[in-house]
Design a protein around this motif. Structure first.
Motif, PDB file in Angstrom:
ATOM      1  N   GLN A   1      94.859 -51.359  92.068  1.00  0.00           N
ATOM      2  CA  GLN A   1      96.103 -51.735  93.117  1.00  0.00           C
ATOM      3  C   GLN A   1      97.304 -50.885  92.179  1.00  0.00           C
ATOM      4  OE1 GLN A   1      95.883 -53.235  95.928  1.00  0.00           O
ATOM      5  NE2 GLN A   1      93.766 -53.120  95.337  1.00  0.00           N
ATOM      6  N   THR A   2      97.069 -50.487  91.095  1.00  0.00           N
ATOM      7  CA  THR A   2      98.272 -50.022  90.256  1.00  0.00           C
ATOM      8  C   THR A   2      98.163 -48.227  90.382  1.00  0.00           C
ATOM      9  OG1 THR A   2      97.225 -49.559  88.236  1.00  0.00           O
ATOM     10  CG2 THR A   2      98.417 -51.765  88.453  1.00  0.00           C
TER      11      THR A   2
ATOM     12  N   LYS B   1     104.642 -43.676  86.750  1.00  0.00           N
ATOM     13  CA  LYS B   1     105.267 -44.782  85.475  1.00  0.00           C
ATOM     14  C   LYS B   1     106.337 -45.238  85.879  1.00  0.00           C
ATOM     15  CE  LYS B   1     101.735 -43.443  82.642  1.00  0.00           C
ATOM     16  NZ  LYS B   1     100.609 -44.413  82.272  1.00  0.00           N
ATOM     17  N   GLU B   2     106.614 -46.581  85.880  1.00  0.00           N
ATOM     18  CA  GLU B   2     107.771 -47.232  86.004  1.00  0.00           C
ATOM     19  C   GLU B   2     108.807 -46.588  84.955  1.00  0.00           C
ATOM     20  OE1 GLU B   2     108.829 -48.677  88.530  1.00  0.00           O
ATOM     21  OE2 GLU B   2     107.185 -50.181  89.435  1.00  0.00           O
TER      22      GLU B   2
ATOM     23  N   GLU C   1     108.549 -50.306  93.580  1.00  0.00           N
ATOM     24  CA  GLU C   1     108.440 -51.672  94.695  1.00  0.00           C
ATOM     25  C   GLU C   1     109.844 -51.567  95.810  1.00  0.00           C
ATOM     26  OE1 GLU C   1     107.680 -56.254  95.347  1.00  0.00           O
ATOM     27  OE2 GLU C   1     107.174 -55.389  93.422  1.00  0.00           O
TER      28      GLU C   1
ATOM     29  N   SER D   1      98.015 -44.480  91.571  1.00  0.00           N
ATOM     30  CA  SER D   1      98.860 -43.805  92.516  1.00  0.00           C
ATOM     31  C   SER D   1      97.685 -42.948  93.274  1.00  0.00           C
ATOM     32  CB  SER D   1      99.686 -42.542  91.603  1.00  0.00           C
ATOM     33  OG  SER D   1      98.595 -41.449  91.137  1.00  0.00           O
TER      34      SER D   1
ATOM     35  N   ASP E   1      92.385 -55.134  90.131  1.00  0.00           N
ATOM     36  CA  ASP E   1      93.804 -55.224  89.952  1.00  0.00           C
ATOM     37  C   ASP E   1      94.268 -53.682  89.137  1.00  0.00           C
ATOM     38  OD1 ASP E   1      94.061 -57.811  90.178  1.00  0.00           O
ATOM     39  OD2 ASP E   1      93.706 -58.284  88.276  1.00  0.00           O
ATOM     40  N   ASN E   2      93.319 -53.175  88.594  1.00  0.00           N
ATOM     41  CA  ASN E   2      93.705 -51.765  88.173  1.00  0.00           C
ATOM     42  C   ASN E   2      93.756 -50.689  89.243  1.00  0.00           C
ATOM     43  OD1 ASN E   2      94.743 -50.250  85.682  1.00  0.00           O
ATOM     44  ND2 ASN E   2      92.728 -49.073  85.697  1.00  0.00           N
TER      45      ASN E   2
ATOM     46  N   THR F   1      94.915 -44.766  83.803  1.00  0.00           N
ATOM     47  CA  THR F   1      96.281 -45.169  83.724  1.00  0.00           C
ATOM     48  C   THR F   1      96.885 -44.688  84.757  1.00  0.00           C
ATOM     49  OG1 THR F   1      96.938 -43.421  82.060  1.00  0.00           O
ATOM     50  CG2 THR F   1      96.081 -45.573  81.326  1.00  0.00           C
ATOM     51  N   PRO F   2      97.628 -45.172  85.537  1.00  0.00           N
ATOM     52  CA  PRO F   2      98.312 -44.557  86.652  1.00  0.00           C
ATOM     53  C   PRO F   2      99.226 -43.437  86.164  1.00  0.00           C
ATOM     54  CG  PRO F   2      98.728 -47.087  86.677  1.00  0.00           C
ATOM     55  CD  PRO F   2      98.126 -46.720  85.247  1.00  0.00           C
TER      56      PRO F   2
ATOM     57  N   ASN G   1      95.359 -40.834  91.393  1.00  0.00           N
ATOM     58  CA  ASN G   1      94.407 -41.611  90.580  1.00  0.00           C
ATOM     59  C   ASN G   1      93.201 -41.828  91.651  1.00  0.00           C
ATOM     60  OD1 ASN G   1      97.040 -42.968  89.221  1.00  0.00           O
ATOM     61  ND2 ASN G   1      95.478 -42.211  87.890  1.00  0.00           N
TER      62      ASN G   1
ATOM     63  N   ASP H   1     112.745 -48.665  90.883  1.00  0.00           N
ATOM     64  CA  ASP H   1     111.521 -49.492  90.831  1.00  0.00           C
ATOM     65  C   ASP H   1     110.868 -48.816  91.855  1.00  0.00           C
ATOM     66  OD1 ASP H   1     110.168 -52.226  89.967  1.00  0.00           O
ATOM     67  OD2 ASP H   1     110.729 -52.066  92.135  1.00  0.00           O
TER      68      ASP H   1
END
Length: 581
Positions: free
Chosen positions: A99-100, A319-320, A405, A102, A96-97, A315-316, A105, A403
Motif C-alpha cells: 500500500q505504501t 518519500k514524505e 494524501e 509508488s 501493508d508495504n 522501500t517506497p 515500486n 503531504d
C-alpha cells in the motif's frame, strides 16, 4: 538478513514459539530417560527377580510417558499458533508495504508474482517454521541426548554412530546446496503459471471472441509442464535422502548387534545396557531422519523466504517531506523544464524539457499520438512518480513538499483503466468521499451523466457492482468513475481518456456540466477525439514526450501541423464514429 526480516514479523507470537521450544525440550528429556529406566528394570528387576524394582520403575515410566504426552501436545498447540500467527503477520506485512509503494515500486513486481508470494510462498514458510520450532528443536535435542547416553553406556560403540552422522550430514548438505538453487527457479515458474491464468481469465471474452482457446490451452500447458519438470528435478534430488538414511540405519544396527554381542560375552556390557542402547540408536537415527525432512522443507522455504523478504525490504521510492504542506492553495499547475523517465538513468525519457503553466480554473485539453507521454505528464501532477529533472508545482508549491494524501485529495484522477470494486454503486461512489450523502452522490452522478442509467436500475444506487465492474458497460463504468472523482471536490480534475467509451453527445453533456458545476476547478482532459478538447481554454499537443504546440483550438488549427492532421482525419474525414459526417 532475509531470514531475520521474515522472523521479525513474528511479533506477539514470539512467546508462543519460545513456549513450544521449552515444552519440546521437556518432552525430549522425558523420552530420553525411558530407555535408561528400562535398562534398570531388566538388570535390577528381572534378572535379580526383584518385582518391587519393576513396580517402582514401571510406575515412574508411566508417569514420565504421561508428562511427555502433555508436553508434546502443548508444544504442538503452541507451534500451530506461532506458525499461523507468523503467516498472518507476513500477509499483513506484505499487504501493508504494498500500500505504501509508488507506481515505480509496483512496476518491479508483477501482480502474479505478488499473489504467489502472499499465498504459496507464505504457506511454505508457515510449514517450515512449524517444523523448525517443533521438529528441528526436537530432533537435534534427541540426537544429542541419545548420543550422550550412548557414550555413557559404551564409548567405543558410540564411535560407529558418529561415522553415520558425518556421512548423513555430508549427503544432506550436498543435496540442500543444489535444491535451494532449483527451488528458486521453481517459484519463478509459479509466477509464469499465475500470469498465464490471470491474463486468460481477465481477458476471457477476448479469448472466446477470437476463438483462441486452443492457443491459450497450449500456453498454459507449456507453463505447467515447465513447472512440473523443475519440481521433478528438485524432488528427484531430494529422493536421495531416504536411501542415505537407510544406509546409516542398517550400518548402525549391524554394528550394535555385532559389537554388542561381543561385549556381552566379554562381560563389559549387560543385556539391559544393550536393550537401552538399541533404543537410543533408533532414537538417534529417527532424529536424523526427521532432520532430513526439515532439510527438505528448508530447501523449499529458503526460496520463498528470499522472495517474501524482497517485498518486505522494498522501500517506497516516494518519500514524505520532513515538514509537509497540507493545504493546496489553488488549482494552478506548473511544469518547469521537467524531464522524466520510468527507469532513472536509462536515457529513455518519457517526457523531455516540459515547460508548461496552467492557471487555476482553466480547462486544458491534451492530445497526441499513442505513447507520446500524455498519461506520464498527468501522473506527475498527483506525484505518482517523481521527476528526474525540473519541478512540478500545484498551487504554487512543489509537489514533493506536500503531504501525499493531502495532495491526492485535491488532485482527482480518473485513470485510463477504470476500476470499480465489488459492492453497491453507492459504496463505489463513496471512495471519493466516505462521508458523502446519497444526495451528494446523486448530484455527482448527474454531473457525470451517470444518473441516466442508474435511474433505470431496479435498485438504483443500491445496485450491486460485481468484481471489476463486469455487470456494467465500459461507458457506464467511466461515468461512475468520473462521479467518484467529483465527490472529492478537487482543485484539479484529471480525465485520462476517461470518456472514450461514451458517445460524443454524452461527452459534450459531461463537459457542459463541468463548466457549470465546478468552474473553479482546473480540468485537464486527455482525449483521442478533437471534439472532446476543442472547447477547452487551451490545448496541449504532445509528440515523443515533448511539447509540439500549446494554444486554443483556432490557433493550433492555423499553426500546428500535427493538430491539423488529427482534426482533418477525424472531422473532415467523416467525423467521430457516433456522429454524422
Amino acid at each position: 538478513m532475509t531470514v531475520k526480516t521474515v522472523l521479525h514479523q513474528l511479533g506477539r507470537f514470539k512467546r508462543d514459539a519460545i513456549f513450544c521450544v521449552v515444552l519440546t525440550t521437556l518432552e525430549v528429556a522425558m523420552e530420553i530417560l525411558l530407555p535408561f529406566i528400562t535398562a534398570i528394570i531388566i538388570d535390577r528387576g528381572l534378572e535379580a527377580a526383584d518385582l518391587s524394582v519393576v513396580y517402582r520403575c514401571g510406575a515412574l515410566m508411566v508417569g514420565m510417558a504421561f508428562l511427555s504426552l502433555i508436553f508434546g501436545t502443548s508444544a504442538g498447540r503452541f507451534a500451530v499458533r506461532a506458525s499461523s500467527g507468523l503467516a498472518a503477520n507476513l500477509r499483513q506485512g506484505i499487504y501493508d508495504n504494498i500500500q505504501t509503494f509508488s507506481f515505480s515500486n509496483i512496476d518491479k513486481f508483477s501482480v502474479p508474482g505478488l499473489v504467489t508470494r502472499m499465498t504459496t510462498d507464505i504457506t511454505n514458510v508457515q510449514n517450515a517454521f512449524m517444523m523448525v520450532i517443533r521438529v528441528a528443536v526436537r530432533s537435534p535435542l534427541t540426537l544429542v541426548f541419545s548420543y550422550v547416553m550412548c557414550l555413557i553406556i559404551s564409548p567405543k560403540l558410540s564411535l560407529t554412530f558418529l561415522i553415520a552422522v558425518v556421512f548423513l550430514v555430508a549427503v544432506l548438505g550436498s543435496i540442500m546446496a543444489v535444491t535451494i538453487r532449483l527451488f528458486n527457479q521453481v517459484f519463478r515458474k509459479y509466477d509464469d503459471l499465475n500470469a498465464s491464468v490471470q491474463e486468460n481469465v481477465s481477458a476471457i471474452r477476448v479469448v472466446k471472441a477470437f476463438v483462441r482457446e486452443d492457443y491459450e490451452n497450449a500456453r498454459f500447458s507449456k507453463a505447467s509442464q515447465n513447472l512440473c519438470r523443475m519440481f521433478v528435478k528438485a524432488e528427484g534430488l531430494l529422493a536421495f535422502n531416504n536411501p542415505a538414511m537407510m544406509v546409516a540405519v542398517y550400518f548402525c544396527i549391524i554394528m550394535v548387534s555385532w559389537m554388542g554381542a561381543q561385549f556381552i560375552v566379554g562381560g563389559t556390557m549387560t543385556s539391559g545396557d544393550l536393550t537401552s542402547l538399541f533404543s537410543y540408536v533408533m532414537s538417534l537415527l529417527m532424529s536424523l531422519m526427521m532432520l532430513s525432512m526439515v532439510v527438505v522443507m528448508l530447501s523449499m522455504s529458503m526460496a520463498s523466504i528470499r522472495r517474501i523478504s524482497e517485498v518486505l525490504q522494498e522501500t517506497p521510492d516516494l518519500k514524505e517531506p520532513a515538514h509537509p504542506v497540507t493545504e493546496v492553495a489553488d488549482g494552478s499547475v506548473d511544469f518547469d523544464h521537467v524531464t522524466f523517465s520510468y527507469k532513472h538513468g536509462s536515457g529513455k525519457n518519457a517526457l523531455t524539457d516540459i515547460d508548461l503553466h496552467i492557471k487555476s480554473g482553466e480547462t486544458i485539453g491534451i492530445i497526441g499520438g499513442t505513447g507520446c507521454g500524455k498519461s506520464s505528464l498527468v501522473n506527475l501532477i498527483c506525484r505518482l512518480y517523481d521527476v528526474d529533472q525540473g519541478t512540478v508545482r500545484v498551487g504554487g508549491t512543489d509537489v514533493r513538499d506536500y503531504d501525499m494524501e493531502a495532495l491526492r485529495n485535491q488532485v482527482a484522477v480518473v485513470l485510463q483503466k477504470n476500476t470499480l470494486f465489488s459492492g453497491t454503486i453507492l459504496e463505489n461512489l463513496r471512495w471519493g468521499n466516505p462521508d458523502a450523502t446519497e444526495e451528494e452522490c446523486a448530484e455527482a452522478c448527474r454531473a457525470a451523466c451517470a444518473d441516466e442509467f442508474i435511474d433505470r436500475l431496479s435498485d438504483g444506487y443500491h445496485t450491486r457492482i460485481e468484481r471489476g465492474g463486469s455487470n456494467v458497460s465500459g461507458g457506464q463504468k467511466q461515468r461512475l468513475c468520473i462521479a467518484r472523482a467529483l465527490l472529492k471536490k478537487p482543485k484539479v480534475l484529471i480525465l485520462d481518456d476517461s470518456t472514450s467509451a461514451v458517445d460524443t453527445a454524452t461527452d459534450a453533456k459531461i463537459r457542459q456540466a463541468f463548466a457549470k458545476k465546478i468552474p473553479g476547478t482546473t480540468k485537464i482532459i486527455i482525449a483521442q477525439r478533437v471534439s472532446s478538447v476543442q472547447d477547452a481554454d487551451r490545448i496541449l499537443v504532445l509528440e515523443n514526450g515533448r511539447i509540439n504546440g500549446f494554444g486554443t483550438h483556432e490557433e493550433l488549427l492555423a499553426t500546428n501541423a500535427i493538430y491539423q492532421e488529427i482534426y482533418e482525419s477525424q472531422v473532415e474525414g467523416g467525423g467521430d464514429f457516433d456522429q454524422p459526417a
